[in-house]
Design an enzyme around this catalytic site. Structure first.
Site, short mmCIF file in Angstrom:
data_model
loop_
_atom_site.label_atom_id
_atom_site.label_comp_id
_atom_site.label_asym_id
_atom_site.label_seq_id
_atom_site.Cartn_x
_atom_site.Cartn_y
_atom_site.Cartn_z
N SER A 44 1.06 -1.74 -0.43
CA SER A 44 0.01 -0.37 -0.43
C SER A 44 0.85 1.02 -0.10
O SER A 44 2.09 1.52 0.98
CB SER A 44 -0.51 0.04 1.24
OG SER A 44 -0.03 0.42 2.61
N ASP A 45 0.23 2.46 -0.63
CA ASP A 45 1.05 3.40 -0.57
C ASP A 45 0.93 4.01 1.04
O ASP A 45 0.61 3.24 1.97
CB ASP A 45 0.51 4.69 -1.42
CG ASP A 45 0.96 6.06 -1.84
OD1 ASP A 45 2.02 5.99 -1.58
OD2 ASP A 45 0.41 7.20 -2.71
N TYR A 46 1.78 4.49 1.05
CA TYR A 46 1.99 5.86 3.06
C TYR A 46 0.91 5.90 3.00
O TYR A 46 0.21 7.72 2.44
CB TYR A 46 3.07 6.91 2.65
CG TYR A 46 3.27 8.03 3.96
CD1 TYR A 46 4.18 6.93 5.04
CD2 TYR A 46 2.63 8.36 4.36
CE1 TYR A 46 4.55 7.53 5.79
CE2 TYR A 46 3.09 9.24 5.43
CZ TYR A 46 4.32 8.82 6.33
OH TYR A 46 4.01 9.28 7.46
N ALA A 66 -1.94 5.08 2.80
CA ALA A 66 -3.42 4.70 1.75
C ALA A 66 -4.28 3.96 2.43
O ALA A 66 -5.54 3.85 2.31
CB ALA A 66 -2.32 4.16 1.14
#
Length: 465
Positions: free
Chosen positions: A5-7, A9
């Site tokens: 996952s993105d930071y 997210a």
């Protein structure tokens, strides 16, 4: 494969109204196949709760963990968790890394302005004055994403110039803090300028004024620095002393006043450990500047968003018609267009050729243009190719970037630069969002940047067969 996952997210699902709480967000992500939660703490705190609720199973968690462990094993992280840094590197490897960092930094610098060819500085220059809060600031050279970078080895502008010009008397005055008011009395700072053969103004943003969570409503040089710069420039004008501004920032800054008053301007961004040496290389001509603006620089905040790929206006600017797209207080053109960047050469474009003039979808368009270095020094030029669809069922941008090439030419040398574009790449999303290759006339442009006044143009016709 492992999905990360993105930071933050996963946690942001709550703020978007998709998840009720952290456990709900963690369950949604895990059920979607996300294996690693990056910095959100959603899995660490949310998955135990989700497991109790029955929205995820232990089998799902074990499967995700197994994939993560397998990835770490393939990367060798069990043997060397940090994949560098645990074992001291040899002096030769360190030297190679520093040399690469210096070369990359040189190529990132953009020469925005160079009036009367004040750059490069002559090796015989006797006195140089470095002024500004970024002239001798090791920590600020590394930028907003330095993490655990060690600043001890970082080279400042002052140090780089002293390395490059060992026989030049170089004085440094900070003058003002990065984001502090200008001092009421600048007498001593201005006095240091009087003996200088050239002044290097080091201005711009601190490292924490750019990057993540660092939006600015007024992307300008802080007021204290601006007042210092204007006072120095005014003093320099009185003595006909050239002023070179070195601008540090993580974004284009609104600097129309500096673009009018400084003799030369370098966009130095945040160049890292070899920043000072790279800047000195460009200032002294050991390296010829070759960087280009990666986005359009506005001359006023009110122009934002401003970019070369805008759609045509319903009322394009017409100086004879007041009721067309224009500003009352500034010109429409940006301060610096996309792709702008000067060199120590002087390039001339001629003889644009495009073939075939009738292009089918399964063919390749060849674009050729002759580029001559009419200057007195070797330099590298970047040649851009743009297109514009003259009539389309869906409105197309004024310019679309299709490719670029670089040419390093000696003084007086001419080279034919060739770019090839697959005709299928000229398709665009149609009404059904599927690629549409539409017959009709297409303008093809070649030149040094996205300024229409500097582009050569030709026209071809697209047809399906």
């Amino acid at each position: 494969g492992v999905i990360i996952s993105d930071y933050n997210a996963i946690a942001e699902l709550i703020h978007h109204g998709v998840a009720a709480d952290l456990a709900d967000a963690a369950a949604l992500a895990l059920n979607a196949g996300v294996d690693i939660d990056m910095m959100a703490d959603a899995y660490r705190k949310g998955l135990p709760v989700a497991l109790k609720r029955g929205t995820v199973t232990m089998e799902q968690i074990d499967t995700a963990v197994r994939r993560v462990l397998q990835l770490k094993e393939r990367l060798g992280l069990f043997d060397d968790p940090y994949r560098r840094g645990t074992t001291p590197e040899s002096p030769q490897v360190i030297a190679q890394r520093r040399a690469l960092s210096r070369e990359v930094a040189q190529r990132c610098i953009v020469l925005l302005r160079n009036e009367r060819s004040v750059l490069p500085l002559p090796a015989s220059i006797g006195n140089l004055c470095v002024i500004g809060p970024l002239g001798d600031a090791k920590a600020l050279m590394r930028g907003p994403w330095a993490a655990v970078g060690d600043i001890d080895g970082h080279v400042t502008v002052l140090e780089g110039l002293r390395n490059a010009l060992p026989h030049t008397r170089i004085v440094h005055v900070q003058g003002v803090g990065v984001n502090e008011p200008a001092p009421a009395d600048m007498t001593e700072t201005l006095r240091q300028c009087d003996a200088a053969d050239a002044i290097v103004l080091c201005l711009g943003e601190a490292d924490n004024m750019s990057g993540e969570a660092a939006s600015r409503a007024y992307p300008e040089i802080p007021e204290g620095q601006k007042q210092l710069a204007q006072a120095v420039i005014e003093r320099a004008w009185q003595r006909h002393t050239p002023v070179i501004a070195v601008l540090f920032s993580g974004r284009p800054l609104v600097i129309p006043w500096l673009a009018e008053q400084a003799d030369a301007i370098l966009a130095a961004w945040f160049l890292g450990s070899e920043a000072g040496n790279a800047i000195a290389d460009v200032l002294t001509g050991r390296a010829s500047p070759s960087g280009r603006t990666p986005m359009t620089w506005p001359r006023a905040v009110g122009q934002i968003p401003v970019y070369f790929g805008m759609r045509p206006s319903g009322r394009p600017f017409n100086p004879k018609d007041h009721y067309t797209s224009q500003y009352l207080d500034v010109v429409n053109e940006p301060l610096y267009p996309f792709g702008h960047g000067l060199t120590y050469g002087r390039f001339h474009y001629a003889n644009l050729r495009v073939a075939p003039e009738n292009l089918a979808r399964d063919q390749t368009l060849e674009v050729q243009v002759d580029v001559t270095n009419q200057g007195s020094a070797q330099a590298e030029e970047t040649v851009f190719v743009f297109t514009h669809d003259r009539l389309a069922s869906i409105t197309r941008p004024v310019l679309e970037l299709r490719g670029f090439a670089k040419a390093r030419l000696s003084a007086g040398q001419t080279q034919t630069v060739t770019l090839q574009i697959a005709a299928s790449d000229l398709s665009f999303p149609g009404p059904d969002l599927q690629p549409l290759f539409e017959p009709g006339e297409l303008d093809v442009f070649a030149g040094p940047c996205a300024d229409p006044a500097q582009l050569l143009g030709a026209r071809i016709r697209l047809h399906k067969t």
